[in-house]
Every structure is written in structure tokens, then in C-alpha cells.
Motif scaffolding. Structure first.
Motif: not given
Length: 196
Positions: A53-78
Motif C-alpha cells: 500500500g505504499v502511497g495509498g496504491v493497492d492499500c488494503h485499508a484505503c480500498d475497502r468501503p465503509d460497509d466493510d468496517f464494524l464502525w466508522v467516523d470522519e477520522d477512524w474506521r474499526l
């Protein structure tokens, strides 16, 4: 089953546990051979290989939509792991950065958000301690692991908890599903959106 034993009632006490399908002995960074002897120390690799995920390219965290997370806010995703051995979560900042690049606003929010995640895990009942750690050698996007040690499971104490997670039988799906929903609701009670 009570709240105190819902994360441990499924365990086969006193019986040998099977070797995990993805054995920790095969990990390149595991320091021991299968017979328990210490592996020879390898020479340094310089320059070090690039992390994912260097520089955000093919990053496992960046590429996931919010629906893949248990909880989200404007700054964090769990994120909650599928089928862990112990309750296991991972916290990411929403924007792609490493810990050293969080900046003043996210750094100021870091302590409170870590406290909220720990409180949500402890609020499940049946959890004695929450360990959290940051490795960061595999991926550039900052992420913090949360491992919840079940009450009374003193054999799992300390740094070995993350290894025990790979060895223990998986939590029953209904137990982990219900726990994820409780965590999402607890996190959302103080802001953000729970998706459990």
C-alpha cells in the motif's frame, strides 16, 4: 452460557490443539524451527522491501468501503476479523498515513479512540484484558491491533496472546456476530456509525 464464559465455553480444555492450517512455524519472522530450536539469524536486507500500500496504491485499508468496517467516523474506521480465536479488532485512520504522519488532530484523538475501543471490548463481559499493538511492517497504512483476552484465560497473558489467536479454535460464529454488534453499538453511542 454466561457473559463470563461466552468466549471460552467452546474450548477443548485439556486436549491437544491441532496445528493451525497456516502454521506459525512457517512464518518467515517466526524465530523458531518446528522442533523448537532457534532459527539462524539472517543478514539485514537493505534497502528493505516495500510495504504493501505504499502511497495509498493497492492499500488494503484505503480500498475497502465503509460497509466493510464494524464502525466508522470522519477520522477512524474499526474492523473486526472473521472467525478469530479471541475477540480481535483493527483500527485504521480514514486517510492513508503511517503513525508518524497522523498529524496533530489525529494524534490528539488517538488516545481517546483507543480508550473507546478498549471500553467497547471490556463492555462485552467475559474479557479480562485488552492488549493492543502496532507492528506496521506489512502495510504502510497505520493500523492498531486489539486482542481481547477472555476472563480467566491466564495462559494467554502478555505478548503470546496474538500467537494464541492463531492456535485456538475459532469463536462460534453466533457468539462473534453478537459481540461485533455490541461493539458497533458501544462505539456508535459516542459518535460515528456502527455497522455490526
Amino acid at each position: 452460557m454466561t457473559a463470563d464464559d461466552r468466549f471460552t465455553a467452546h474450548l477443548p480444555y485439556g486436549e491437544p490443539l491441532p496445528t493451525p492450517q497456516k502454521s506459525i512455524v512457517a512464518w518467515p519472522n517466526w524465530p523458531f524451527n518446528a522442533d523448537g530450536t532457534v532459527k539462524p539469524l539472517e543478514r539485514p536486507v537493505i534497502p528493505e522491501p516495500a510495504r504493501k500500500g505504499v502511497g495509498g496504491v493497492d492499500c488494503h485499508a484505503c480500498d475497502r468501503p465503509d460497509d466493510d468496517f464494524l464502525w466508522v467516523d470522519e477520522d477512524w474506521r474499526l474492523s473486526a476479523f472473521d472467525s478469530p480465536g479471541v475477540p480481535l479488532l483493527m483500527l485504521y485512520p480514514r486517510r492513508h498515513c503511517d503513525f508518524t504522519d497522523l498529524g496533530p488532530r489525529l494524534l490528539a484523538a488517538f488516545g481517546p479512540i483507543v480508550h473507546r475501543v478498549e471500553a467497547a471490548l471490556l463492555g462485552l463481559g467475559g474479557i479480562a484484558r485488552v492488549q493492543f499493538d502496532r507492528w506496521g511492517d506489512g502495510g504502510e497504512h497505520f493500523h492498531l491491533w486489539f486482542h481481547a483476552r477472555p476472563l480467566g484465560m491466564t495462559q494467554l497473558r502478555g505478548t503470546a496472546l496474538s500467537t494464541w489467536d492463531d492456535v485456538l479454535p475459532r469463536l462460534p460464529e453466533d457468539v462473534w456476530r453478537d459481540a461485533r454488534a455490541e461493539i458497533a453499538a458501544a462505539m456508535a453511542a459516542d459518535g460515528g456509525t456502527g455497522r455490526g
